[in-house]
Scaffold this motif. Structure first.
Motif, mmCIF file in Angstrom:
data_model
loop_
_atom_site.group_PDB
_atom_site.id
_atom_site.type_symbol
_atom_site.label_atom_id
_atom_site.label_comp_id
_atom_site.label_asym_id
_atom_site.label_seq_id
_atom_site.Cartn_x
_atom_site.Cartn_y
_atom_site.Cartn_z
ATOM 1 N N ILE A 172 0.841 -1.202 0.000
ATOM 2 C CA ILE A 172 0.000 0.000 0.000
ATOM 3 C C ILE A 172 0.873 1.248 0.000
ATOM 4 C CG2 ILE A 172 -1.865 1.221 1.172
ATOM 5 C CD1 ILE A 172 -2.627 -1.491 2.473
ATOM 6 N N CYS A 173 1.899 1.263 0.845
ATOM 7 C CA CYS A 173 2.776 2.437 0.933
ATOM 8 C C CYS A 173 3.475 2.720 -0.396
ATOM 9 C CB CYS A 173 3.827 2.221 2.021
ATOM 10 S SG CYS A 173 3.200 2.334 3.714
ATOM 11 N N GLU A 174 3.873 1.680 -1.104
ATOM 12 C CA GLU A 174 4.575 1.873 -2.369
ATOM 13 C C GLU A 174 3.713 2.645 -3.367
ATOM 14 O OE1 GLU A 174 7.707 1.280 -2.630
ATOM 15 O OE2 GLU A 174 8.249 -0.840 -2.485
ATOM 16 N N GLN A 175 2.405 2.472 -3.266
ATOM 17 C CA GLN A 175 1.501 3.168 -4.174
ATOM 18 C C GLN A 175 1.065 4.517 -3.591
ATOM 19 O OE1 GLN A 175 -1.124 -0.313 -5.963
ATOM 20 N NE2 GLN A 175 -0.318 -0.901 -3.966
ATOM 21 N N TYR A 176 0.893 4.555 -2.284
ATOM 22 C CA TYR A 176 0.441 5.758 -1.578
ATOM 23 C C TYR A 176 1.469 6.881 -1.661
ATOM 24 C CZ TYR A 176 -1.303 8.438 2.509
ATOM 25 O OH TYR A 176 -1.775 9.410 3.364
#
Length: 319
Positions: free
Chosen positions: A134-138
């Motif tokens: 999620i963080c990689e996209q966020y």
């Protein structure tokens, strides 16, 4: 095996050809699902899969054997995407290739009961794999994007359920929510409208190529050093992360203080789960650092495109 190898891929292709396989059933976690998809796109191709898919990054140009998945570990989201990651120990490379939806599993069975016997270390490694997906996209882009609101909800759900699961691994509701979050974290939903980053994965996969460590633990070992390094370049998003995901209060604080407090809150949660927090504990030595930098693929989608020198700095901070 925790990280499927090119040798194992070639072995699987030979077996499936000999037996004229028309369905591959992946029973396991993300590595098993990834491996099954890699075999599925290689059976009817004459070229070597490493050169075709992981060096030249070509699309599938041959018949694809369908894959079905039965998950026994959650984390990768491989059950609902076209991605696969293969390790080449000889070349010290671990490379992923995300194919189109034609490579997606034709069905996936998600029953949380099948995950309840996992050792704790594998369970929590999967938890952090979800978080980092999620963080990689966020942590990309600066516009007001609905995808980011979805990501924040998924992260809050994961944090809540993970704290229940580490105290009571047999809690069905917590484990089922985590399983569902894992699927939505990497089925392309929250990537819509995003440039996406993926540098934590590039750093972690370099570590995995050298140590063969569990994927989620390689991510946890490098991510904080990376995020603290790029935070000034995406400060407003890190402030939003702190306030919306970790409930950090902003009164009387600078943006830098709020953002740093958010990463500190994530670090405390990671320690609470029992994740590996440095690459030394995964077997990395000073002698490996130059090779790790060389094995790290540089991607441009995040808030800062790294130089090899910056990658070296981040690895040193992760020791």
């Amino acid at each position: 095996m925790p990280n499927p190898t090119i040798e194992k891929l070639r072995e699987g292709v030979a077996i499936t050809r000999d037996h004229k396989v028309d369905l591959i059933l992946a029973v396991g976690g993300g590595s098993v699902c990834d491996y099954a998809k890699a075999v599925s796109v290689s059976i009817h191709c004459d070229e070597d899969p490493w050169d075709k898919y992981f060096i030249r990054f070509e699309d599938v140009s041959c018949e694809i054997v369908p894959v079905g998945c039965v998950l026994t570990m959650v984390g990768t989201g491989s059950e609902m995407n076209g991605g696969t990651v293969i390790t080449n120990h000889e070349q010290k490379l671990k490379i992923g290739h995300v194919f189109g939806e034609n490579v997606n599993p034709k069905f996936s069975i998600l029953n949380p009961n099948y995950t309840l016997t996992l050792p704790k270390t594998q369970m929590v490694a999967g938890f952090y794999d979800i978080m980092n997906h999620i963080c990689e996209q966020y942590f990309s882009g600066a516009d007001d994007n609905t995808s980011d609101y979805i990501s924040e909800g998924l992260m809050k759900s994961l944090i809540h359920s993970s704290r229940i699961a580490i105290q009571d691994p047999n809690n069905y509701e917590a484990r089922s929510n985590i399983m569902w979050t894992s699927t939505w974290a990497l089925n392309t939903l929250v990537a819509k409208g995003k440039s996406t980053d993926w540098m934590v994965h590039m750093l972690g996969q370099a570590v995995g190529a050298y140590t063969d460590a569990t994927h989620g633990m390689t991510l946890s070992a490098v991510s904080l050093a990376y995020y603290r390094y790029i935070m000034p370049y995406g400060l407003d998003k890190f402030v939003r992360f702190a306030t919306n995901v970790w409930d950090v209060k902003v009164e009387g604080k600078t943006k830098e203080q709020v953002a740093a407090e958010g990463l500190n809150a994530m670090e405390n949660w990671m320690k609470e789960l029992g994740l590996v927090m440095n690459i030394t504990d995964l077997g990395v030595t000073d002698e490996m650092l130059e090779g790790l930098v060389h094995s790290t693929i540089i991607l441009p989608g995040g808030y800062k495109t790294l130089t090899p020198e910056e990658i070296s700095t981040i690895f040193k901070e992760s020791m």
